[in-house]
Design a protein around this motif. Structure first.
Motif, mmCIF file in Angstrom:
data_model
loop_
_atom_site.group_PDB
_atom_site.id
_atom_site.type_symbol
_atom_site.label_atom_id
_atom_site.label_comp_id
_atom_site.label_asym_id
_atom_site.label_seq_id
_atom_site.Cartn_x
_atom_site.Cartn_y
_atom_site.Cartn_z
ATOM 1 N N GLN A 36 0.749 -1.252 -0.064
ATOM 2 C CA GLN A 36 0.146 -0.031 0.079
ATOM 3 C C GLN A 36 0.773 1.247 -0.023
ATOM 4 O OE1 GLN A 36 -3.323 0.149 -0.353
ATOM 5 N NE2 GLN A 36 -3.057 2.479 -0.422
ATOM 6 N N ASN A 37 1.926 1.213 0.892
ATOM 7 C CA ASN A 37 2.756 2.362 0.773
ATOM 8 C C ASN A 37 3.551 2.776 -0.654
ATOM 9 O OD1 ASN A 37 2.337 2.682 3.358
ATOM 10 N ND2 ASN A 37 4.188 1.754 4.125
ATOM 11 N N VAL A 38 3.766 1.545 -1.297
ATOM 12 C CA VAL A 38 4.535 1.618 -2.656
ATOM 13 C C VAL A 38 3.371 2.391 -3.725
ATOM 14 C CG1 VAL A 38 5.525 0.617 -4.423
ATOM 15 C CG2 VAL A 38 6.130 0.102 -2.371
ATOM 16 N N THR A 39 2.283 1.878 -3.469
ATOM 17 C CA THR A 39 0.997 2.357 -4.563
ATOM 18 C C THR A 39 0.894 3.871 -3.851
ATOM 19 O OG1 THR A 39 0.012 0.260 -4.301
ATOM 20 C CG2 THR A 39 -1.486 1.930 -4.876
ATOM 21 N N ASN A 40 0.899 4.228 -2.969
ATOM 22 C CA ASN A 40 0.879 5.396 -2.696
ATOM 23 C C ASN A 40 1.727 6.507 -2.700
ATOM 24 O OD1 ASN A 40 -1.782 5.080 -1.191
ATOM 25 N ND2 ASN A 40 -0.863 4.914 1.058
ATOM 26 N N LEU A 41 3.101 6.095 -2.761
ATOM 27 C CA LEU A 41 4.013 6.733 -3.333
ATOM 28 C C LEU A 41 4.315 6.857 -4.729
ATOM 29 C CD1 LEU A 41 7.093 5.633 -0.915
ATOM 30 C CD2 LEU A 41 6.100 7.813 -1.032
ATOM 31 N N SER A 42 3.789 5.876 -5.460
ATOM 32 C CA SER A 42 3.975 5.731 -6.990
ATOM 33 C C SER A 42 2.782 6.869 -7.459
ATOM 34 C CB SER A 42 3.523 4.472 -7.709
ATOM 35 O OG SER A 42 4.278 3.669 -7.141
ATOM 36 N N VAL A 43 1.754 6.904 -6.482
ATOM 37 C CA VAL A 43 0.617 8.135 -7.238
ATOM 38 C C VAL A 43 1.114 9.145 -6.825
ATOM 39 C CG1 VAL A 43 -1.639 8.981 -6.581
ATOM 40 C CG2 VAL A 43 -1.373 6.510 -6.761
ATOM 41 N N ILE A 44 1.923 9.476 -5.726
ATOM 42 C CA ILE A 44 2.699 10.835 -5.612
ATOM 43 C C ILE A 44 3.474 11.168 -6.473
ATOM 44 C CG2 ILE A 44 4.304 12.006 -4.042
ATOM 45 C CD1 ILE A 44 2.695 10.485 -1.511
ATOM 46 N N TYR A 45 4.331 10.083 -6.994
ATOM 47 C CA TYR A 45 5.387 10.640 -7.894
ATOM 48 C C TYR A 45 4.610 10.994 -9.236
ATOM 49 C CZ TYR A 45 9.117 8.994 -5.125
ATOM 50 O OH TYR A 45 9.933 8.517 -4.059
ATOM 51 N N ILE A 46 3.707 10.180 -9.668
ATOM 52 C CA ILE A 46 2.961 10.650 -10.933
ATOM 53 C C ILE A 46 2.257 12.067 -10.721
ATOM 54 C CG2 ILE A 46 1.003 9.844 -12.378
ATOM 55 C CD1 ILE A 46 1.933 6.868 -11.576
ATOM 56 N N VAL A 47 1.467 12.350 -9.789
ATOM 57 C CA VAL A 47 0.984 13.632 -9.885
ATOM 58 C C VAL A 47 2.094 14.656 -9.814
ATOM 59 C CG1 VAL A 47 -0.270 15.148 -7.993
ATOM 60 C CG2 VAL A 47 -1.007 12.729 -8.469
ATOM 61 N N LEU A 48 3.109 14.303 -9.298
ATOM 62 C CA LEU A 48 4.261 15.223 -8.997
ATOM 63 C C LEU A 48 4.826 15.470 -10.354
ATOM 64 C CD1 LEU A 48 6.350 16.984 -7.382
ATOM 65 C CD2 LEU A 48 7.717 15.078 -7.087
ATOM 66 N N LEU A 49 4.904 14.373 -11.252
ATOM 67 C CA LEU A 49 5.598 14.513 -12.374
ATOM 68 C C LEU A 49 4.676 15.379 -13.481
ATOM 69 C CD1 LEU A 49 7.351 13.599 -14.843
ATOM 70 C CD2 LEU A 49 5.891 11.631 -15.169
ATOM 71 N N LEU A 50 3.372 15.167 -13.188
ATOM 72 C CA LEU A 50 2.472 15.753 -14.297
ATOM 73 C C LEU A 50 2.603 17.238 -13.812
ATOM 74 C CD1 LEU A 50 -0.442 13.385 -14.394
ATOM 75 C CD2 LEU A 50 1.154 14.014 -15.976
ATOM 76 N N SER A 51 2.430 17.532 -12.487
ATOM 77 C CA SER A 51 2.380 19.102 -12.078
ATOM 78 C C SER A 51 3.710 19.769 -12.285
ATOM 79 C CB SER A 51 2.113 19.207 -10.515
ATOM 80 O OG SER A 51 3.142 18.532 -9.785
ATOM 81 N N LEU A 52 4.927 19.145 -12.404
ATOM 82 C CA LEU A 52 6.129 19.692 -12.616
ATOM 83 C C LEU A 52 6.376 19.971 -14.205
ATOM 84 C CD1 LEU A 52 8.743 17.681 -10.337
ATOM 85 C CD2 LEU A 52 7.950 20.169 -10.171
ATOM 86 N N LEU A 53 5.807 18.999 -15.077
ATOM 87 C CA LEU A 53 5.709 19.212 -16.468
ATOM 88 C C LEU A 53 4.945 20.324 -16.918
ATOM 89 C CD1 LEU A 53 5.670 15.780 -17.958
ATOM 90 C CD2 LEU A 53 7.570 17.187 -17.790
ATOM 91 N N ILE A 54 3.756 20.320 -16.253
ATOM 92 C CA ILE A 54 2.808 21.589 -16.234
ATOM 93 C C ILE A 54 3.529 22.812 -15.965
ATOM 94 C CG2 ILE A 54 0.669 22.646 -15.697
ATOM 95 C CD1 ILE A 54 -0.523 19.736 -15.754
ATOM 96 N N GLY A 55 4.082 22.741 -14.713
ATOM 97 C CA GLY A 55 4.748 24.046 -14.407
ATOM 98 C C GLY A 55 5.928 24.390 -15.416
ATOM 99 N N VAL A 56 6.767 23.500 -15.630
ATOM 100 C CA VAL A 56 7.760 23.874 -16.558
ATOM 101 C C VAL A 56 7.128 24.511 -18.115
ATOM 102 C CG1 VAL A 56 9.591 22.976 -17.931
ATOM 103 C CG2 VAL A 56 9.478 22.425 -15.657
ATOM 104 N N THR A 57 6.171 23.820 -18.381
ATOM 105 C CA THR A 57 5.694 24.199 -19.732
ATOM 106 C C THR A 57 5.100 25.609 -19.703
ATOM 107 O OG1 THR A 57 5.222 21.904 -20.255
ATOM 108 C CG2 THR A 57 3.991 23.648 -21.580
#
Length: 64
Positions: A36-57
């Motif tokens: 469950q912890n790995v799943t939660n962290l994976s979701v956090i990483y995906i959300v972080l990736l999308l938000s960083l890409l949007i911010g850089v764009t």
């Protein structure tokens, strides 16, 4: 700009792989909560990736 995108993607991928590799070394009773912890962290990483890409764009198109 391409360097910023590449850097963000590399950092996220390395972080995700590091999380998965650390989670593989578990004790028997700890394994259930680790999944469950790995799943939660994976979701956090995906959300972080999308938000960083949007911010850089946004930064590249509006500010530069």
């Amino acid at each position: 700009m391409k360097f910023a995108f590449l850097l963000v993607i590399i950092i996220i991928i390395v972080s995700l792989l590091g999380t998965v590799l650390v989670a593989r070394n578990t004790e028997e009773n700890y394994g259930n909560s680790t999944k469950q912890n790995v799943t939660n962290l994976s979701v956090i990483y995906i959300v972080l990736l999308l938000s960083l890409l949007i911010g850089v764009t946004w930064y590249a198109t509006v500010i530069l």
